[in-house]
Design an enzyme around this catalytic site. Structure first.
Site, PDB file in Angstrom:
ATOM      1  N   LYS A   1       2.639  11.030   7.414  1.00 44.79           N
ATOM      2  CA  LYS A   1       1.975  10.709   8.684  1.00 44.79           C
ATOM      3  C   LYS A   1       2.528  11.508   9.865  1.00 44.79           C
ATOM      4  O   LYS A   1       2.467  12.717   9.857  1.00 44.79           O
ATOM      5  CB  LYS A   1       2.034   9.200   8.908  1.00 44.79           C
ATOM      6  CG  LYS A   1       1.275   8.437   7.791  1.00 44.79           C
ATOM      7  CD  LYS A   1       0.841   7.109   8.201  1.00 44.79           C
ATOM      8  CE  LYS A   1       0.199   6.300   7.086  1.00 44.79           C
ATOM      9  NZ  LYS A   1      -1.249   6.388   7.062  1.00 44.79           N
TER      10      LYS A   1
ATOM     11  N   ASP B   1       9.702   3.290   0.879  1.00 45.91           N
ATOM     12  CA  ASP B   1       8.500   3.927   1.424  1.00 45.91           C
ATOM     13  C   ASP B   1       8.527   3.751   2.942  1.00 45.91           C
ATOM     14  O   ASP B   1       8.168   2.708   3.473  1.00 45.91           O
ATOM     15  CB  ASP B   1       7.265   3.273   0.804  1.00 45.91           C
ATOM     16  CG  ASP B   1       5.960   3.842   1.350  1.00 45.91           C
ATOM     17  OD1 ASP B   1       5.988   4.518   2.402  1.00 45.91           O
ATOM     18  OD2 ASP B   1       4.911   3.588   0.741  1.00 45.91           O
TER      19      ASP B   1
ATOM     20  N   TYR C   1       0.878  -1.171   0.000  1.00 46.04           N
ATOM     21  CA  TYR C   1       0.000   0.000   0.000  1.00 46.04           C
ATOM     22  C   TYR C   1       0.912   1.216   0.000  1.00 46.04           C
ATOM     23  O   TYR C   1       1.564   1.507   1.001  1.00 46.04           O
ATOM     24  CB  TYR C   1      -0.909   0.011   1.238  1.00 46.04           C
ATOM     25  CG  TYR C   1      -1.873   1.182   1.232  1.00 46.04           C
ATOM     26  CD1 TYR C   1      -3.080   1.107   0.545  1.00 46.04           C
ATOM     27  CD2 TYR C   1      -1.558   2.371   1.873  1.00 46.04           C
ATOM     28  CE1 TYR C   1      -3.955   2.189   0.510  1.00 46.04           C
ATOM     29  CE2 TYR C   1      -2.430   3.459   1.836  1.00 46.04           C
ATOM     30  CZ  TYR C   1      -3.619   3.356   1.155  1.00 46.04           C
ATOM     31  OH  TYR C   1      -4.486   4.429   1.123  1.00 46.04           O
TER      32      TYR C   1
HETATM   33  C1  LIG Z   1       3.385   2.542   3.546  1.00 50.66           C
HETATM   34  C2  LIG Z   1       2.431   3.641   3.163  1.00 50.66           C
HETATM   35  N1  LIG Z   1       2.741   4.432   2.140  1.00 50.66           N
HETATM   36  C3  LIG Z   1       1.943   5.447   1.773  1.00 50.66           C
HETATM   37  C4  LIG Z   1       0.767   5.696   2.441  1.00 50.66           C
HETATM   38  C5  LIG Z   1      -0.113   6.818   2.015  1.00 50.66           C
HETATM   39  O1  LIG Z   1      -0.068   7.874   2.910  1.00 50.66           O
HETATM   40  P1  LIG Z   1      -1.260   8.946   2.947  1.00 50.66           P
HETATM   41  O2  LIG Z   1      -2.436   8.266   3.562  1.00 50.66           O
HETATM   42  O3  LIG Z   1      -0.708  10.078   3.758  1.00 50.66           O
HETATM   43  O4  LIG Z   1      -1.520   9.335   1.524  1.00 50.66           O
HETATM   44  C6  LIG Z   1       0.406   4.899   3.531  1.00 50.66           C
HETATM   45  C7  LIG Z   1      -0.843   5.154   4.261  1.00 50.66           C
HETATM   46  O5  LIG Z   1      -1.307   4.372   5.051  1.00 50.66           O
HETATM   47  C8  LIG Z   1       1.256   3.833   3.894  1.00 50.66           C
HETATM   48  O6  LIG Z   1       0.957   3.023   4.900  1.00 50.66           O
END
Ligand SMILES: Cc1ncc(COP(=O)(O)O)c(C=O)c1O
Length: 430
Positions: A268, A241, A160
Site C-alpha cells: 500500500k 501482516d 484479509y
Molecule cells: C491486511 C492486508 N493484507 C494484505 C492486503 C492485500 O494487499 P493488496 O491489495 O496490495 O494485494 C490487504 C489489502 O487490503 C490488507 O488489508
C-alpha cells in the site's frame, strides 16, 4: 434505532436521490459492464446500485464524474496515506520518468527504498519487493513452507491477507490450497492450543496486528505476544501482516507492541501510492533468496523493482512520512474515535468507533468489538450512513472503513464527525 421498515424506506429514498444525482457515474458503470463482470475488476469498490466513478484527486479531495467533490476519508484503503497529489511524490515520479521506464535491470531507486524500509523496521534485515500485499503474503507463506518443510498455516477468522487470501467467511474457494487452520482472533488461549496441537504440520502463523477488513479491530497485545512465544517455542514462523498497520508508527505496529516477527509483509502506501508489496525478515531467512547461493530460492517478477514505484516509495518514506506527521495523523484519528464514542455513549446509541490512530472503524453496536463475530451486518444502516455522508461531501468505505491521509486536518475531522452525529441523531437512540 429506526424500525426495519422505516430504515428500508429511507434507504430506498436515499438511493433514488443518489441515482438522480449521478447520471454520468451510472452511464460509466453501464459502459464498464459490457466488458467487465458487473462492471468491476476489484470487488472491494463495488457498491449498489453502482459506485461513483472518480475522475480526479487533489490533496484529500476527490471529484466524481458528475462534478461532485468529496473530502476523502477512505484514503484508498490505507494506500492513499500521502493523499492524491503530494508534490514530493509527484516530483519523484516525474524525475524517475525522465530516465525511462521498464529498464530490465537493477536501478538506483530501489536502494533508497530498501534502505528506508530496513532502517524503519528493525525486524527486517533484508527485504524483497513484489507488486501487492497479496503477493507479499503469498511469498512469505511460500518461504515459510519451503524452509520448514511443513504445509500448514494458522490464520484467524475475519482476516484479509489479500485478493486470494480471504478468511472473512471461512476459507475462500479462491485461496491457494494450503492446509489452513482457522483460529479465533483475540482468543489467546485458543491460539496457543492450536499452535501446540498442530506444531508438527504448521509452517507459519499469519496475523494482522489490527484486523482491517474485518472491522478495524486491534489485537490484544497479549494475544500477539502469545503467538510470538508459542511459534518460537514450536519452530513455527510468525508472519506479521503490516500491510495496513505499517503506517501507525515509524517501525509499524510491531514497534508499538515490542514484538519481533520472523517475517513482515508491507504494501500500500509504502509504494508511494503505486502498485507495491514487500516482505522481509532476518538475514538468514531472507538470505535464502540470494541468487549467488547454489541453493537459492528463485523469486522473479517483472515489475518487482519498477522504477516509478521505487522512486515514489523512497521519496515518501525518506521525505514525507516523518514521526511528527505519523503522530499528528494518529492524533486526528484518536480525536475522531473519541468524539464519536463519547457522543454514542452519552445518548446510549448502538454505535461505536474502533481502531487505532489513523485507522477507524464505524459499527452499529455498542461493542466491545474484539473479533469479526462482534461486528453486526447492518447493511441498511451502513448503506444509509454512507449515502448520508456522500450527500454531506465525505467519502469513506461503506463497510465502515476510515483511513486518514496526510492532507486532512482538524477542520475536516470536525466536519466528518458533525455529519456522522447528525445521522446518528436522525436515526435515533436505542
Ligand atoms: C491486511 C492486508 N493484507 C494484505 C492486503 C492485500 O494487499 P493488496 O491489495 O496490495 O494485494 C490487504 C489489502 O487490503 C490488507 O488489508
Amino acid at each position: 434505532m429506526l424500525a426495519a421498515t422505516d430504515l428500508a424506506a429511507r434507504l430506498a429514498a436515499a438511493e433514488t436521490r443518489y441515482v438522480e444525482a449521478n447520471p454520468e457515474s451510472r452511464r460509466l458503470h453501464e459502459a464498464r459492464r459490457r466488458f467487465m463482470p458487473g462492471g468491476n475488476t476489484r470487488t472491494t469498490i463495488h457498491q449498489p446500485p453502482f459506485p461513483l466513478t472518480i475522475v480526479r484527486g487533489d490533496g484529500a479531495v476527490l471529484t466524481d464524474a458528475d462534478g461532485h467533490e468529496y473530502v476523502d476519508f477512505l484514503g484508498e484503503y490505507t494506500a492513499g496515506l500521502y493523499g492524491h497529489s503530494h508534490p514530493v511524490i509527484a516530483d519523484a515520479i516525474r524525475e524517475a520518468l525522465t530516465d525511462g521506464i521498464v529498464l530490465g535491470a537493477p536501478n538506483r531507486h530501489e536502494i533508497a527504498l530498501a534502505e528506508a524500509i530496513c532502517a524503519r523496521i528493525p525486524s527486517i534485515d533484508l527485504v524483497r519487493f513484489c507488486n501487492s500485499g497479496t503477493e507479499a503474503n503469498l511469498l512469505a507463506l511460500a518461504l515459510a513452507r519451503a524452509v520448514t518443510g511443513r504445509s500448514g498455516v494458522l490464520v484467524f477468522a475475519g482476516a484479509y491477507h489479500g485478493g486470494i487470501l480471504l478468511f472473512g467467511h471461512g476459507v475462500s474457494p479462491l485461496n491457494p490450497p494450503f492446509d489452513w487452520i482457522v483460529g479465533k482472533y483475540n482468543d489467546t488461549a485458543g491460539a496457543a492450543r492450536l499452535i501446540a496441537e498442530h506444531a508438527h504440520e504448521l509452517a507459519a502463523v499469519i496475523v494482522e496486528p489490527l484486523q482491517g477488513a474485518a472491522g478495524v479491530i486491534p489485537a490484544d497485545p497479549d494475544f500477539l505476544r502469545t503467538l510470538r512465544d508459542a511459534t518460537a517455542a514450536h519452530g513455527v514462523l510468525l508472519v506479521l501482516d503490516e500491510v495496513m498497520t505499517a503506517r501507525l508508527a515509524r517501525g509499524g505496529m510491531q514497534e508499538l507492541l515490542g514484538i519481533e516477527p520472523d517475517l513482515t509483509t508491507i504494501a500500500k502506501f509504502v509504494g508511494g501510492g503505486l502498485s507495491f508489496g514487500a516482505f522481509g525478515g532476518d538475514a538468514e531467512l531472507m538470505g535464502r533468496f540470494d541468487p549467488s547461493r547454489p541453493d537459492a530460492l528463485q523469486h522473479g517478477g517483472t515489475f518487482n523493482n519498477e522504477v516509478l514505484t521505487m522512486a515514489a516509495g523512497a521519496a515518501g518514506l525518506t521525505r514525507v512520512l516523518t514521526d511528527r506527521e505519523i503522530e499528528r495523523l494518529n492524533g486526528l484519528g484518536d480525536g475522531l474515535r473519541d468524539r464519536l464514542n463519547g457522543f454514542a455513549a452519552e445518548r446510549e446509541l448502538d454505535f461505536c468507533a474502533t481502531g487505532y490512530g489513523s485507522l477507524v472503524g464505524l459499527h452499529f453496536t455498542r461493542g466491545p468489538v474484539r473479533s469479526e463475530r462482534d461486528v453486526p451486518d447492518s447493511p441498511e444502516l451502513r448503506g444509509l450512513l454512507h449515502l448520508h455522508m456522500l450527500e454531506r461531501g465525505f467519502s469513506y468505505g461503506r463497510r465502515g472503513f476510515v483511513a486518514l491521509s496526510l492532507p486532512l486536518d482538524e477542520v475536516d475531522i470536525d466536519g466528518f464527525a458533525d455529519a456522522t452525529e447528525e445521522f446518528l441523531e436522525a436515526v435515533g437512540g436505542a
